[in-house]
Design a protein around this motif. Sequence first.
Motif, PDB file in Angstrom:
ATOM      1  N   ARG A  72       0.868  -1.292   0.110  1.00  0.00           N
ATOM      2  CA  ARG A  72       0.048   0.124  -0.156  1.00  0.00           C
ATOM      3  C   ARG A  72       0.779   1.475   0.152  1.00  0.00           C
ATOM      4  O   ARG A  72       0.519   2.247  -0.187  1.00  0.00           O
ATOM      5  CB  ARG A  72      -1.085   0.194   1.485  1.00  0.00           C
ATOM      6  CG  ARG A  72      -2.063  -1.262   1.413  1.00  0.00           C
ATOM      7  CD  ARG A  72      -3.303  -1.435   0.005  1.00  0.00           C
ATOM      8  NE  ARG A  72      -3.240  -1.701   0.871  1.00  0.00           N
ATOM      9  CZ  ARG A  72      -4.745  -2.068  -0.184  1.00  0.00           C
ATOM     10  NH1 ARG A  72      -5.260  -1.037  -1.200  1.00  0.00           N
ATOM     11  NH2 ARG A  72      -6.134  -3.030  -0.286  1.00  0.00           N
ATOM     12  N   GLN A  73       1.846   0.895   1.004  1.00  0.00           N
ATOM     13  CA  GLN A  73       2.845   2.406   0.455  1.00  0.00           C
ATOM     14  C   GLN A  73       3.911   2.462  -0.504  1.00  0.00           C
ATOM     15  O   GLN A  73       3.671   3.402  -1.276  1.00  0.00           O
ATOM     16  CB  GLN A  73       3.794   2.291   1.914  1.00  0.00           C
ATOM     17  CG  GLN A  73       4.646   3.488   2.035  1.00  0.00           C
ATOM     18  CD  GLN A  73       4.149   4.624   1.937  1.00  0.00           C
ATOM     19  OE1 GLN A  73       3.761   5.284   3.523  1.00  0.00           O
ATOM     20  NE2 GLN A  73       3.806   5.498   1.087  1.00  0.00           N
ATOM     21  N   ARG A  79       3.806  10.035   1.947  1.00  0.00           N
ATOM     22  CA  ARG A  79       4.254   9.207   3.326  1.00  0.00           C
ATOM     23  C   ARG A  79       3.197   8.287   3.765  1.00  0.00           C
ATOM     24  O   ARG A  79       2.159   9.888   4.647  1.00  0.00           O
ATOM     25  CB  ARG A  79       5.989   9.766   3.868  1.00  0.00           C
ATOM     26  CG  ARG A  79       6.096   8.557   4.922  1.00  0.00           C
ATOM     27  CD  ARG A  79       7.023   9.182   5.369  1.00  0.00           C
ATOM     28  NE  ARG A  79       8.347   8.251   6.316  1.00  0.00           N
ATOM     29  CZ  ARG A  79       8.260   7.344   6.509  1.00  0.00           C
ATOM     30  NH1 ARG A  79       8.718   6.282   4.880  1.00  0.00           N
ATOM     31  NH2 ARG A  79       8.947   6.153   7.202  1.00  0.00           N
ATOM     32  N   LEU A  80       3.201   7.779   4.152  1.00  0.00           N
ATOM     33  CA  LEU A  80       2.049   6.818   5.296  1.00  0.00           C
ATOM     34  C   LEU A  80       2.643   6.807   6.326  1.00  0.00           C
ATOM     35  O   LEU A  80       2.960   6.437   6.595  1.00  0.00           O
ATOM     36  CB  LEU A  80       1.052   5.902   4.865  1.00  0.00           C
ATOM     37  CG  LEU A  80       0.286   6.661   2.944  1.00  0.00           C
ATOM     38  CD1 LEU A  80      -0.237   4.914   2.671  1.00  0.00           C
ATOM     39  CD2 LEU A  80      -0.532   7.310   3.442  1.00  0.00           C
ATOM     40  N   ALA A  82       3.347   5.013   9.549  1.00  0.00           N
ATOM     41  CA  ALA A  82       3.397   3.489   9.168  1.00  0.00           C
ATOM     42  C   ALA A  82       2.706   2.616  10.214  1.00  0.00           C
ATOM     43  O   ALA A  82       1.817   1.372   9.992  1.00  0.00           O
ATOM     44  CB  ALA A  82       4.691   3.065   9.822  1.00  0.00           C
ATOM     45  N   LEU A  85      -1.335   2.529   9.483  1.00  0.00           N
ATOM     46  CA  LEU A  85      -1.287   1.432   7.403  1.00  0.00           C
ATOM     47  C   LEU A  85      -1.431   0.462   8.557  1.00  0.00           C
ATOM     48  O   LEU A  85      -2.340   0.021   7.512  1.00  0.00           O
ATOM     49  CB  LEU A  85       0.114   1.971   7.255  1.00  0.00           C
ATOM     50  CG  LEU A  85       0.148   2.008   6.019  1.00  0.00           C
ATOM     51  CD1 LEU A  85      -1.041   1.734   5.630  1.00  0.00           C
ATOM     52  CD2 LEU A  85       1.579   2.122   5.337  1.00  0.00           C
ATOM     53  N   CYS A 116      -5.500  10.601   5.322  1.00  0.00           N
ATOM     54  CA  CYS A 116      -3.728  10.874   5.556  1.00  0.00           C
ATOM     55  C   CYS A 116      -3.574  12.318   4.344  1.00  0.00           C
ATOM     56  O   CYS A 116      -2.355  12.708   4.322  1.00  0.00           O
ATOM     57  CB  CYS A 116      -3.190  10.097   4.679  1.00  0.00           C
ATOM     58  SG  CYS A 116      -3.581   8.944   6.222  1.00  0.00           S
ATOM     59  N   ARG A 212      10.420   3.558  -3.395  1.00  0.00           N
ATOM     60  CA  ARG A 212       8.583   2.692  -3.703  1.00  0.00           C
ATOM     61  C   ARG A 212       8.234   1.769  -4.267  1.00  0.00           C
ATOM     62  O   ARG A 212       7.647   0.587  -4.390  1.00  0.00           O
ATOM     63  CB  ARG A 212       7.849   4.094  -4.185  1.00  0.00           C
ATOM     64  CG  ARG A 212       7.677   5.213  -3.077  1.00  0.00           C
ATOM     65  CD  ARG A 212       6.490   4.719  -1.942  1.00  0.00           C
ATOM     66  NE  ARG A 212       6.564   6.208  -1.423  1.00  0.00           N
ATOM     67  CZ  ARG A 212       7.149   6.309  -0.174  1.00  0.00           C
ATOM     68  NH1 ARG A 212       8.476   5.749  -0.135  1.00  0.00           N
ATOM     69  NH2 ARG A 212       7.111   7.671   0.644  1.00  0.00           N
TER      70      ARG A 212
END
Length: 320
Positions: A72-73, A79-80, A82, A85, A116, A212
């Motif tokens: 997903r990241q 940046r989500l 962690a 997530l 987010c 990524r």
Amino acid sequence: MTAVRLPQGLPRRLPVRQVLCLVPLALVLVVAVQHRSVLAEGFGHLRSAEWPWLVVAAAATCLTWVAAAFTRQGAVVQRLPARRLLATQFAAGAANHLLPTGLGASAVNLRFMTVCGVPLARSSAALALYMLAEAITRTGLLLVLLVAFPDALRLGGVVPSSAAGPLLFAAAGAVCVAVAVLLSVRRLRTAVLSFLRTALYEARTVHSRPARALALWGGSLAFPVLQAAGLTAVGRAMELPVPPAHMAIAYLAATLAVAAVPTPGGIGSVEAALVVALVAAGGPVAVATAVVLAFRIITVWLPLLPGALTLGALMRLKVI
């Protein structure tokens, strides 16, 4: 200024968000009641299995949520957080088993990304990229294993050869109908083209960042590998006379076959497909059925209640 008091005897209304937090628990109860016989039989098989292998299966199941979080990241540039997530992936697993396949997890992750700060168009593109990467890696892994073990599945005695033609014809017909509808409806065609442009832009942007891209494709590959490892561990725990690689091929083939079946979490369809695949791989019907039921207890039913509680908590905390 005087405060307004509610008349005595009138019940206070619960906030909508608090009511929604209880919906996952209610759905868990409904699904558990509907499948109580499967649950009882599955737990019965677990009691007679070798527990060290069951621990391995449980560990592999837990790691699938980590793999999903990485994927997903990797599908979005921003940046989500962690921890949130990872918690969202655990909750999304429960939602996926309570709603038609794919819709629950997709809705949870789409809501999480928008909270987010990721725009809806980019969140949808990231979701599509995740699903595409997962489908490509799962299919590619299956093809590689089939080349390495060409005799792993013997479908001749399980699935009639005459069924292949109608299935291919139905799939081709569905694709033709979808293309015809897309070309004939102007608004739909415009919306799809706009989405594709956004998705292609996001895909190029993600792959311009090696970290990524590695998270996207590494997590997409790790997810089915861990799932197949979990089934293999349960098979070893219950002494299924099928080689581990063949069990992995059976799992990948079964899950790809039922990917388009709109049942909640694939409940029912996945079990049937897995039994057929394990029998095609050379396992006895009775043992294959026991392995599948025990595997689904570990991967679906045991995490379902804590996953629903996590989903409710995330909704209450406005994480999703």
